[in-house]
Design a protein around this motif. Structure first.
Motif, PDB file in Angstrom:
ATOM      1  N   HIS A  40       0.777  -0.808  -0.307  1.00 27.26           N
ATOM      2  CA  HIS A  40      -0.250   0.278   0.329  1.00 27.26           C
ATOM      3  C   HIS A  40       0.370   1.459   0.309  1.00 27.26           C
ATOM      4  CE1 HIS A  40      -3.456  -2.402   0.128  1.00 27.26           C
ATOM      5  NE2 HIS A  40      -2.371  -2.633   1.756  1.00 27.26           N
ATOM      6  N   VAL A  41       2.236   0.834   0.653  1.00 27.55           N
ATOM      7  CA  VAL A  41       2.913   2.433   0.516  1.00 27.55           C
ATOM      8  C   VAL A  41       3.964   2.626  -0.968  1.00 27.55           C
ATOM      9  CG1 VAL A  41       5.079   3.780   1.523  1.00 27.55           C
ATOM     10  CG2 VAL A  41       3.265   2.472   2.958  1.00 27.55           C
ATOM     11  N   HIS A  42       3.452   1.534  -1.478  1.00 19.52           N
ATOM     12  CA  HIS A  42       4.855   1.409  -3.197  1.00 19.52           C
ATOM     13  C   HIS A  42       3.739   2.520  -3.776  1.00 19.52           C
ATOM     14  CE1 HIS A  42       6.872  -2.438  -2.852  1.00 19.52           C
ATOM     15  NE2 HIS A  42       6.303  -2.072  -1.474  1.00 19.52           N
ATOM     16  N   PRO A  43       2.778   2.303  -4.306  1.00 20.39           N
ATOM     17  CA  PRO A  43       1.952   3.575  -5.151  1.00 20.39           C
ATOM     18  C   PRO A  43       2.504   5.066  -4.323  1.00 20.39           C
ATOM     19  CG  PRO A  43       0.800   2.731  -4.550  1.00 20.39           C
ATOM     20  CD  PRO A  43       1.317   2.194  -3.924  1.00 20.39           C
ATOM     21  N   ALA A  44       3.010   5.134  -3.412  1.00 25.31           N
ATOM     22  CA  ALA A  44       3.602   6.712  -3.081  1.00 25.31           C
ATOM     23  C   ALA A  44       5.494   6.943  -3.292  1.00 25.31           C
ATOM     24  CB  ALA A  44       2.993   6.708  -1.418  1.00 25.31           C
ATOM     25  N   ILE A  45       5.675   5.961  -3.276  1.00 22.59           N
ATOM     26  CA  ILE A  45       7.305   5.199  -3.107  1.00 22.59           C
ATOM     27  C   ILE A  45       7.206   5.992  -4.606  1.00 22.59           C
ATOM     28  CG2 ILE A  45       9.055   4.319  -3.267  1.00 22.59           C
ATOM     29  CD1 ILE A  45       8.015   3.044  -1.297  1.00 22.59           C
ATOM     30  N   ALA A  46       6.421   5.379  -5.718  1.00 21.25           N
ATOM     31  CA  ALA A  46       7.100   5.620  -7.074  1.00 21.25           C
ATOM     32  C   ALA A  46       6.828   7.017  -7.311  1.00 21.25           C
ATOM     33  CB  ALA A  46       6.130   4.748  -7.349  1.00 21.25           C
ATOM     34  N   CYS A  47       6.383   7.632  -7.033  1.00 23.79           N
ATOM     35  CA  CYS A  47       5.659   9.306  -7.136  1.00 23.79           C
ATOM     36  C   CYS A  47       6.984   9.649  -6.397  1.00 23.79           C
ATOM     37  CB  CYS A  47       4.175   9.817  -5.932  1.00 23.79           C
ATOM     38  SG  CYS A  47       3.073   8.786  -7.313  1.00 23.79           S
ATOM     39  N   ALA A  48       7.307   9.503  -5.234  1.00 23.11           N
ATOM     40  CA  ALA A  48       8.199  10.131  -4.292  1.00 23.11           C
ATOM     41  C   ALA A  48       9.808   9.926  -5.204  1.00 23.11           C
ATOM     42  CB  ALA A  48       8.462   9.637  -3.226  1.00 23.11           C
ATOM     43  N   VAL A  49      10.284   8.556  -5.880  1.00 23.00           N
ATOM     44  CA  VAL A  49      11.206   8.501  -6.761  1.00 23.00           C
ATOM     45  C   VAL A  49      11.321   9.409  -7.880  1.00 23.00           C
ATOM     46  CG1 VAL A  49      12.365   6.421  -8.365  1.00 23.00           C
ATOM     47  CG2 VAL A  49      11.221   6.210  -5.704  1.00 23.00           C
ATOM     48  N   ARG A  50       9.882   9.372  -8.912  1.00 24.23           N
ATOM     49  CA  ARG A  50      10.256  10.590 -10.097  1.00 24.23           C
ATOM     50  C   ARG A  50      10.260  11.239  -9.247  1.00 24.23           C
ATOM     51  NH1 ARG A  50       4.406   8.951 -13.197  1.00 24.23           N
ATOM     52  NH2 ARG A  50       4.408   6.938 -13.731  1.00 24.23           N
ATOM     53  N   LEU A  51       9.536  11.812  -8.266  1.00 17.80           N
ATOM     54  CA  LEU A  51      10.327  14.085  -8.352  1.00 17.80           C
ATOM     55  C   LEU A  51      11.244  13.597  -7.601  1.00 17.80           C
ATOM     56  CD1 LEU A  51       6.696  14.433  -6.408  1.00 17.80           C
ATOM     57  CD2 LEU A  51       7.414  15.275  -8.900  1.00 17.80           C
ATOM     58  N   HIS A  52      12.046  12.770  -6.623  1.00 18.07           N
ATOM     59  CA  HIS A  52      13.334  12.876  -6.887  1.00 18.07           C
ATOM     60  C   HIS A  52      14.171  14.029  -7.515  1.00 18.07           C
ATOM     61  CE1 HIS A  52      17.516  12.208  -5.230  1.00 18.07           C
ATOM     62  NE2 HIS A  52      17.576  11.414  -6.356  1.00 18.07           N
ATOM     63  N   ALA A  53      14.633  13.637  -9.262  1.00 17.94           N
ATOM     64  CA  ALA A  53      15.324  14.664 -10.024  1.00 17.94           C
ATOM     65  C   ALA A  53      14.518  15.369  -9.762  1.00 17.94           C
ATOM     66  CB  ALA A  53      15.388  13.231 -11.107  1.00 17.94           C
ATOM     67  N   GLN A  54      13.476  16.458 -10.004  1.00 18.43           N
ATOM     68  CA  GLN A  54      13.238  17.796 -10.033  1.00 18.43           C
ATOM     69  C   GLN A  54      13.153  18.223  -8.601  1.00 18.43           C
ATOM     70  OE1 GLN A  54       9.042  18.060 -11.570  1.00 18.43           O
ATOM     71  NE2 GLN A  54       9.212  15.797 -12.401  1.00 18.43           N
ATOM     72  N   VAL A  62       7.343   7.577   1.261  1.00 19.76           N
ATOM     73  CA  VAL A  62       7.482   8.846   0.047  1.00 19.76           C
ATOM     74  C   VAL A  62       9.008   9.563   0.859  1.00 19.76           C
ATOM     75  CG1 VAL A  62       6.648  11.457  -0.096  1.00 19.76           C
ATOM     76  CG2 VAL A  62       5.845   9.053   0.089  1.00 19.76           C
ATOM     77  N   ALA A  63       9.601  10.574   1.858  1.00 18.93           N
ATOM     78  CA  ALA A  63      10.705  11.232   2.513  1.00 18.93           C
ATOM     79  C   ALA A  63      11.733   9.983   1.775  1.00 18.93           C
ATOM     80  CB  ALA A  63      10.450  10.712   4.013  1.00 18.93           C
ATOM     81  N   VAL A  64      12.180   8.657   2.124  1.00 19.42           N
ATOM     82  CA  VAL A  64      13.297   7.991   1.383  1.00 19.42           C
ATOM     83  C   VAL A  64      13.587   8.453  -0.344  1.00 19.42           C
ATOM     84  CG1 VAL A  64      14.611   6.004   1.380  1.00 19.42           C
ATOM     85  CG2 VAL A  64      13.664   6.882   3.253  1.00 19.42           C
ATOM     86  N   GLY A  65      12.408   8.061  -0.575  1.00 20.83           N
ATOM     87  CA  GLY A  65      11.848   8.339  -2.262  1.00 20.83           C
ATOM     88  C   GLY A  65      12.667   9.676  -2.245  1.00 20.83           C
ATOM     89  N   LEU A  66      11.823  10.955  -2.090  1.00 21.04           N
ATOM     90  CA  LEU A  66      12.243  11.670  -2.608  1.00 21.04           C
ATOM     91  C   LEU A  66      14.298  12.215  -2.580  1.00 21.04           C
ATOM     92  CD1 LEU A  66       9.249  14.037  -1.017  1.00 21.04           C
ATOM     93  CD2 LEU A  66      10.443  13.937  -2.988  1.00 21.04           C
ATOM     94  N   LEU A  67      14.312  11.865  -1.085  1.00 20.58           N
ATOM     95  CA  LEU A  67      16.196  11.892  -0.637  1.00 20.58           C
ATOM     96  C   LEU A  67      16.777  10.999  -1.824  1.00 20.58           C
ATOM     97  CD1 LEU A  67      18.014  13.680   1.768  1.00 20.58           C
ATOM     98  CD2 LEU A  67      17.081  11.681   3.043  1.00 20.58           C
ATOM     99  N   ARG A  68      16.686  10.219  -1.674  1.00 17.24           N
ATOM    100  CA  ARG A  68      17.113   8.771  -2.190  1.00 17.24           C
ATOM    101  C   ARG A  68      16.627   8.328  -3.922  1.00 17.24           C
ATOM    102  NH1 ARG A  68      19.917   8.040   2.447  1.00 17.24           N
ATOM    103  NH2 ARG A  68      18.522   6.744   3.944  1.00 17.24           N
ATOM    104  N   GLY A  69      15.455   8.883  -4.324  1.00 17.11           N
ATOM    105  CA  GLY A  69      15.205   8.356  -5.676  1.00 17.11           C
ATOM    106  C   GLY A  69      15.161   6.837  -5.805  1.00 17.11           C
ATOM    107  N   ASP A  70      15.008   5.976  -4.610  1.00 18.35           N
ATOM    108  CA  ASP A  70      14.912   4.023  -4.220  1.00 18.35           C
ATOM    109  C   ASP A  70      14.443   4.569  -3.045  1.00 18.35           C
ATOM    110  OD1 ASP A  70      15.006   2.788  -5.130  1.00 18.35           O
ATOM    111  OD2 ASP A  70      17.174   2.055  -5.398  1.00 18.35           O
ATOM    112  N   PHE A  71      14.358   3.888  -2.365  1.00 18.56           N
ATOM    113  CA  PHE A  71      14.108   2.477  -1.033  1.00 18.56           C
ATOM    114  C   PHE A  71      14.579   1.104  -1.301  1.00 18.56           C
ATOM    115  CE2 PHE A  71      11.802   1.050   2.124  1.00 18.56           C
ATOM    116  CZ  PHE A  71      11.469   2.148   3.138  1.00 18.56           C
ATOM    117  N   GLY A  72      15.531   0.979  -0.430  1.00 19.02           N
ATOM    118  CA  GLY A  72      16.015   0.129  -0.421  1.00 19.02           C
ATOM    119  C   GLY A  72      16.300  -0.558   1.152  1.00 19.02           C
ATOM    120  N   LEU A  73      16.918  -1.818   1.011  1.00 15.45           N
ATOM    121  CA  LEU A  73      16.690  -2.944   2.254  1.00 15.45           C
ATOM    122  C   LEU A  73      16.628  -2.183   3.967  1.00 15.45           C
ATOM    123  CD1 LEU A  73      18.029  -6.083   0.916  1.00 15.45           C
ATOM    124  CD2 LEU A  73      15.703  -5.695   1.777  1.00 15.45           C
TER     125      LEU A  73
END
Length: 463
Positions: free
Chosen positions: A280-294, A335-346
């Motif tokens: 249930h968190v994955h769609p929001a992470i996907a958005c954050a990863v997209r926004l990371h570069a911006q 989302v915080a991690v996705g925005l900061l790193r552009g990914d979400f890892g172990l």
């Protein structure tokens, strides 16, 4: 709403209708897909083995009698114990596969049961993979019948997965139609697992999945021994759907139980997870990863807004995660991690990551809400939108209707294999041991023997 009663006693039961769907041909393409899910699940199991929950399961297993089935912990157990251990390991790090509409993680129970029975019976590769395909089909269809109402209080992976585990086990035992029906009846008598486990710390979620795998093996063995069960275990007046408050209406039941004759096996609808977090968190992470570069500098972020579906908010609105499990179920942290790193890892759920001031600030300025657009699309689609406000007044936003790994946005075979390799190595297994597992799973659809798979499993802790 129109509801189904027991109906005429001579009418085929729902378990019999589900089993009638098992006669469709299984192709090499279907078997390759099953082998890919097996590999993905192996990665989850080996990573889970290194966790506190994994240690607890292995301490329990070490006290049980020895048997013919090897586990990831290097133990030789009887099939039921092996199924429980492996079933409990697969969901620990939230990397397990998922059928969205059924809200079921099929591999957790079905792979564990099938692997145990296949080892015990020395089954051929085709028999193992065919059992997996059939098990997925039944677990998913039971989940589709139960619907999201069931998911409110019941852990569908366990409660629906036990029917798939029993089906896979029955397939490997080559039970006839009547015996297989009794296997599903005995599975229904054992179907359990409530969601209180997600509200309190502990390992009961792992027990629920493991117990369902174990119960599936037991159900098939008991049916083979002649233990008779109720034909109408699912739809009966006091059957499983009535007891769990999940009885479907006529239209949904007909659609699930009578698909088109040439309908593909439902294993092809199952999603893979790219990130170690609640789906249930994955769609929001996907958005954050997209926004990371911006976002050139996350210190410029003043507000984050996550809009998603109601179930995601109910399960994953966790603004102040303090444990790894809470972090995996936190929209704000994902989302915080996705925005900061552009990914979400172990490593992004480790305590030191949770304590990072930058991530703590981003979580604190995050606002989560459910909107009707995404809630109406659920569970057929898992969607989200993320907006980010910057100090210069700019507002960035993006949305996804389906998460990465879903059929609409699939992970390639190479991506799934790379994920499995990455998580096995993160669990501390040697490159040689990992390579053996990868090679054995890849070769399985064309192999004449399962010996390489059993050998890879047997030597996991010695390479």
């Amino acid at each position: 709403m129109q509801r189904l009663g027991l109906g005429a006693i001579n009418r085929p039961s729902w378990t019999e209708q589900l089993l009638a769907l098992q006669g469709r041909p299984i192709t090499d393409t279907d078997r390759r897909r099953a082998a890919l899910h097996l590999l993905d699940w192996f990665g989850c199991v080996l990573l889970g083995h290194a966790s506190p929950a994994g240690a607890a399961l292995n301490r329990w297993a070490a006290q049980t009698a020895a048997g013919p089935c090897w586990t990831a912990g290097g133990l030789q157990l009887h099939s039921e114990a092996a199924a429980l251990v492996h079933g409990g390991l697969g969901n620990i790090d939230e990397l397990d596969d998922l059928h969205r509409a059924a809200v079921v993680h099929p591999a957790d129970t079905i792979m564990a049961a099938a692997l145990a029975v296949a080892q015990r019976e020395q089954a051929t590769p085709h028999a193992l993979l065919d059992a997996v395909v059939r098990g997925y089909e039944v677990a998913i269809r039971v989940g589709l019948l139960a619907g999201t109402a069931h998911y409110r209080h019941w852990y569908s992976t366990a409660t629906c997965g036990v029917f798939g585990a029993a089906t896979a086990s029955a397939s490997l035992l080559q039970l006839d139609a009547t015996q297989a029906m009794h296997a599903l009846a005995q599975a229904g008598m054992q179907a359990s697992g409530v969601w209180q486990c997600r509200l309190e710390p502990g390992f009961s979620k792992q027990l629920a999945a493991g117990r369902s795998a174990q119960s599936g093996v037991m159900a098939a063995d008991l049916a083979a021994a002649g233990l008779v069960g109720p034909r109408h275990i699912l739809e009966g007046e006091h059957g499983w759907f009535a007891a769990t408050g999940s009885r479907p209406n006529v239209r949904r039941a007909k659609a699930v139980l009578t698909p088109k004759p040439n309908a593909p096996w439902l294993i092809h609808e199952v999603s893979f997870k790219p990130w170690p977090a609640c789906r249930h968190v994955h769609p929001a992470i996907a958005c954050a990863v997209r926004l990371h570069a911006q976002v050139p500098d996350v210190s410029q972020i003043t507000r984050i807004e996550i809009q998603t579906y109601q179930t995601a908010v109910a399960f994953a609105n966790q603004p102040h995660p303090s444990t790894r499990q809470q972090a995996r179920f936190s929209l704000q942290h994902g989302v915080a991690v996705g925005l900061l790193r552009g990914d979400f890892g172990l490593d992004d759920t480790q305590p030191e990551c949770l304590a990072q001031p930058t991530l703590a600030r981003l979580r604190a300025c995050t606002h989560v809400s459910a909107v009707s657009r995404w809630s109406r699309a659920y569970p057929a689609h898992y969607g989200a939108q993320v907006r980010v406000w910057l100090r210069n007044g700019a507002v960035l936003h993006t949305q996804v209707s389906d998460a990465p790994g879903d059929p609409e946005s699939p992970m390639s075979d190479a991506m799934v294999i790379a994920k499995a390799q990455r998580v096995m190595q993160a669990a501390g297994y040697s490159p040689q041991a990992v390579a053996r597992v990868l090679a054995a799973c890849a070769a399985l659809p064309q192999a004449s023997s399962s010996d390489d798979l059993w050998r890879a499993l047997r030597h996991l802790n010695t390479a």
